[in-house]
Design a protein around this motif. Sequence first.
Motif, mmCIF file in Angstrom:
data_model
loop_
_atom_site.group_PDB
_atom_site.id
_atom_site.type_symbol
_atom_site.label_atom_id
_atom_site.label_comp_id
_atom_site.label_asym_id
_atom_site.label_seq_id
_atom_site.Cartn_x
_atom_site.Cartn_y
_atom_site.Cartn_z
ATOM 1 N N LYS A 45 15.238 15.693 -17.149
ATOM 2 C CA LYS A 45 15.102 15.158 -18.496
ATOM 3 C C LYS A 45 14.528 13.737 -18.441
ATOM 4 N N GLY A 46 13.884 13.336 -19.509
ATOM 5 C CA GLY A 46 13.371 11.976 -19.609
ATOM 6 C C GLY A 46 12.287 11.687 -18.575
ATOM 7 N N TRP A 47 12.524 10.605 -17.811
ATOM 8 C CA TRP A 47 11.554 10.200 -16.799
ATOM 9 C C TRP A 47 11.706 10.954 -15.487
ATOM 10 N N GLY A 212 12.125 2.808 -15.963
ATOM 11 C CA GLY A 212 13.081 3.853 -16.370
ATOM 12 C C GLY A 212 14.473 3.313 -16.443
#
Length: 212
Positions: A45-47, A212
Amino acid sequence: MTSPTPPAEPAHADRTYRSGAGLVSGALLILLVGWIGGDAVVQGKGWVPWMALAALLMVIPLIVAFTLRPAVFADKERLRIRNPFRTVVLPWTDVSTVRAAYSSEVFTHSGEKYQLWAVPVSLRERKRAARKAGQQAHDDPYGRTSVHADVRDSQARAAAADRTVEDLRELAEGATARKEPSTVTASVRWAYEVIAPAAVGAVLLVVLLAIG
């Protein structure tokens, strides 16, 4: 009636030396890293997926460089050494000696030294070969051989790195004995195809970790 033209004499093929253990371990590492990294790309998820891609871009070229890439190619004119980050080409006339101590190395007449990554020295294998040789000397102290004995038995009992070094020495001595001018020029080339993607991956990973 004219006689057929004889076929041209084939060129002397390269002798290739590589580490079997390195090839196997490299393939397994790539599979393992690819599985872990691919899972992070798909499930992250995300970065995380982008970090995983950057890490794969950095790590896989390094695995290839240290396991799959190293090789030594030798023919009657030259020695080509493909190490993790460099490819070195040496005419035999430039080679002073080849030796295997704790690592396999080539020395030139100008004093330069190049390590043969593709010919790792195993001290355990060398000790095992020495024990076999000592056992035969104990069993047959007078050095007698039967009609079934292999005349190359002493070399066959040597460690793999020592056998390879002996082959390379024979090629170097053969080139020296011929006293022919070499058409090969010594050169060193950096493996940018390995260095560039690894460096880009490292930079991307650092940037992603920072933001991040």
